[in-house]
Design a protein around this motif. Structure first.
Motif, short mmCIF file in Angstrom:
data_model
loop_
_atom_site.label_atom_id
_atom_site.label_comp_id
_atom_site.label_asym_id
_atom_site.label_seq_id
_atom_site.Cartn_x
_atom_site.Cartn_y
_atom_site.Cartn_z
N THR A 112 0.81 -1.22 0.00
CA THR A 112 0.00 0.00 0.00
C THR A 112 0.84 1.26 0.00
OG1 THR A 112 -1.75 -1.16 1.20
CG2 THR A 112 -1.83 1.23 1.21
N CYS A 113 1.82 1.34 0.89
CA CYS A 113 2.63 2.56 1.03
C CYS A 113 4.06 2.16 1.37
CB CYS A 113 2.04 3.45 2.12
SG CYS A 113 3.01 4.93 2.46
N ASN A 114 5.00 2.54 0.49
CA ASN A 114 6.40 2.21 0.79
C ASN A 114 7.34 3.41 0.67
OD1 ASN A 114 6.78 2.47 -1.98
ND2 ASN A 114 7.62 0.41 -2.27
N ILE A 115 6.77 4.63 0.50
CA ILE A 115 7.59 5.84 0.45
C ILE A 115 6.96 6.95 1.29
CG2 ILE A 115 8.75 5.39 -1.74
CD1 ILE A 115 6.71 7.19 -3.14
N GLY A 116 7.84 7.78 1.85
CA GLY A 116 7.40 8.91 2.65
C GLY A 116 7.32 10.18 1.83
N LYS A 117 7.14 11.30 2.52
CA LYS A 117 6.92 12.59 1.86
C LYS A 117 8.05 13.00 0.92
CE LYS A 117 3.97 14.45 5.44
NZ LYS A 117 3.76 15.51 6.41
N GLY A 118 9.29 12.83 1.33
CA GLY A 118 10.42 13.21 0.49
C GLY A 118 10.47 12.41 -0.79
N GLU A 119 10.21 11.13 -0.68
CA GLU A 119 10.21 10.26 -1.86
C GLU A 119 9.02 10.57 -2.77
OE1 GLU A 119 12.36 7.98 -2.88
OE2 GLU A 119 13.65 7.67 -1.15
N VAL A 120 7.88 10.89 -2.18
CA VAL A 120 6.71 11.28 -2.98
C VAL A 120 7.05 12.53 -3.78
CG1 VAL A 120 4.35 12.18 -2.87
CG2 VAL A 120 4.98 10.19 -1.51
N ARG A 121 7.71 13.50 -3.14
CA ARG A 121 8.10 14.74 -3.80
C ARG A 121 9.02 14.45 -5.00
NH1 ARG A 121 5.88 19.06 -4.77
NH2 ARG A 121 6.41 20.70 -3.35
N LYS A 122 9.95 13.50 -4.84
CA LYS A 122 10.83 13.13 -5.95
C LYS A 122 10.02 12.59 -7.13
CE LYS A 122 14.41 10.54 -5.23
NZ LYS A 122 15.38 9.57 -4.67
N ARG A 123 9.01 11.80 -6.85
CA ARG A 123 8.18 11.25 -7.93
C ARG A 123 7.35 12.34 -8.60
NH1 ARG A 123 10.90 8.29 -4.78
NH2 ARG A 123 11.27 6.18 -5.49
N GLN A 124 6.92 13.33 -7.82
CA GLN A 124 6.19 14.46 -8.42
C GLN A 124 7.09 15.23 -9.38
OE1 GLN A 124 5.00 16.37 -4.78
NE2 GLN A 124 2.97 15.42 -4.79
N ILE A 125 8.34 15.39 -9.00
CA ILE A 125 9.30 16.08 -9.87
C ILE A 125 9.54 15.27 -11.14
CG2 ILE A 125 11.72 16.82 -10.06
CD1 ILE A 125 11.46 17.64 -7.05
N VAL A 126 9.67 13.95 -11.00
CA VAL A 126 9.83 13.08 -12.17
C VAL A 126 8.63 13.23 -13.11
CG1 VAL A 126 9.85 10.66 -12.93
CG2 VAL A 126 11.38 11.41 -11.09
N ALA A 127 7.43 13.27 -12.54
CA ALA A 127 6.22 13.44 -13.35
C ALA A 127 6.26 14.76 -14.11
CB ALA A 127 4.98 13.35 -12.47
N LEU A 128 6.68 15.82 -13.44
CA LEU A 128 6.76 17.13 -14.09
C LEU A 128 7.82 17.15 -15.19
CD1 LEU A 128 6.31 19.52 -11.04
CD2 LEU A 128 4.70 19.10 -12.91
N VAL A 129 8.95 16.51 -14.95
CA VAL A 129 10.00 16.43 -15.97
C VAL A 129 9.48 15.66 -17.19
CG1 VAL A 129 12.26 15.44 -16.52
CG2 VAL A 129 11.94 16.73 -14.40
N GLY A 130 8.83 14.54 -16.95
CA GLY A 130 8.25 13.76 -18.05
C GLY A 130 7.20 14.55 -18.80
#
Length: 127
Positions: free
Chosen positions: A10-28
């Motif tokens: 269900t959940c394997n990353i915290g806030k900092g990791e979520v933020r990294k994925r948001q940045i990846v989404a924006l770059v993509g």
């Protein structure tokens, strides 16, 4: 504010990791839009237009992971990071690792489907 907890499947990353994925989404998304703009200025074949799938896949993987609070790479590797950045831990239970792999596959499938649908839209656009 309550601390994020690892929840198998269900959940394997915290806030900092979520933020990294948001940045990846924006770059993509940035590269997807840039590619789409290039397609609108240069005549391209269908085969070339299919290339937009790759930046769309990056965007969709980042988006789905950030919304799910689950990293598919961590899920496949049997790890998690809900604490400070770089504090990656191993999943102890075999059952928990199986649940994480299943969720990682679901995220990969959702991301692929999202990118494929967006690519299909690009293919039918009149350029």
């Amino acid at each position: 504010m309550p601390e994020v907890q690892y929840i198998p499947g269900t959940c394997n990353i915290g806030k900092g990791e979520v933020r990294k994925r948001q940045i990846v989404a924006l770059v993509g998304l940035f590269f997807s839009v840039t590619t789409l703009l290039a397609f609108s200025t240069v005549e391209t074949t269908t085969a070339v237009r299919l290339g937009i799938f790759f930046p769309l896949m990056v965007a969709s993987v980042g988006f789905v992971q950030s919304r799910s609070k689950f990293c598919l790479a961590y899920g496949f590797a049997g790890t998690f990071n809900v604490g400070k950045m770089g504090d990656i831990k191993r999943v102890a239970s075999k059952e928990d690792r199986a649940a994480d792999r299943k969720t990682a596959l679901v995220i990969l499938g959702k991301s692929f489907l999202l990118a494929a649908l967006a690519t299909a839209v690009v293919l039918v656009l009149p350029f």
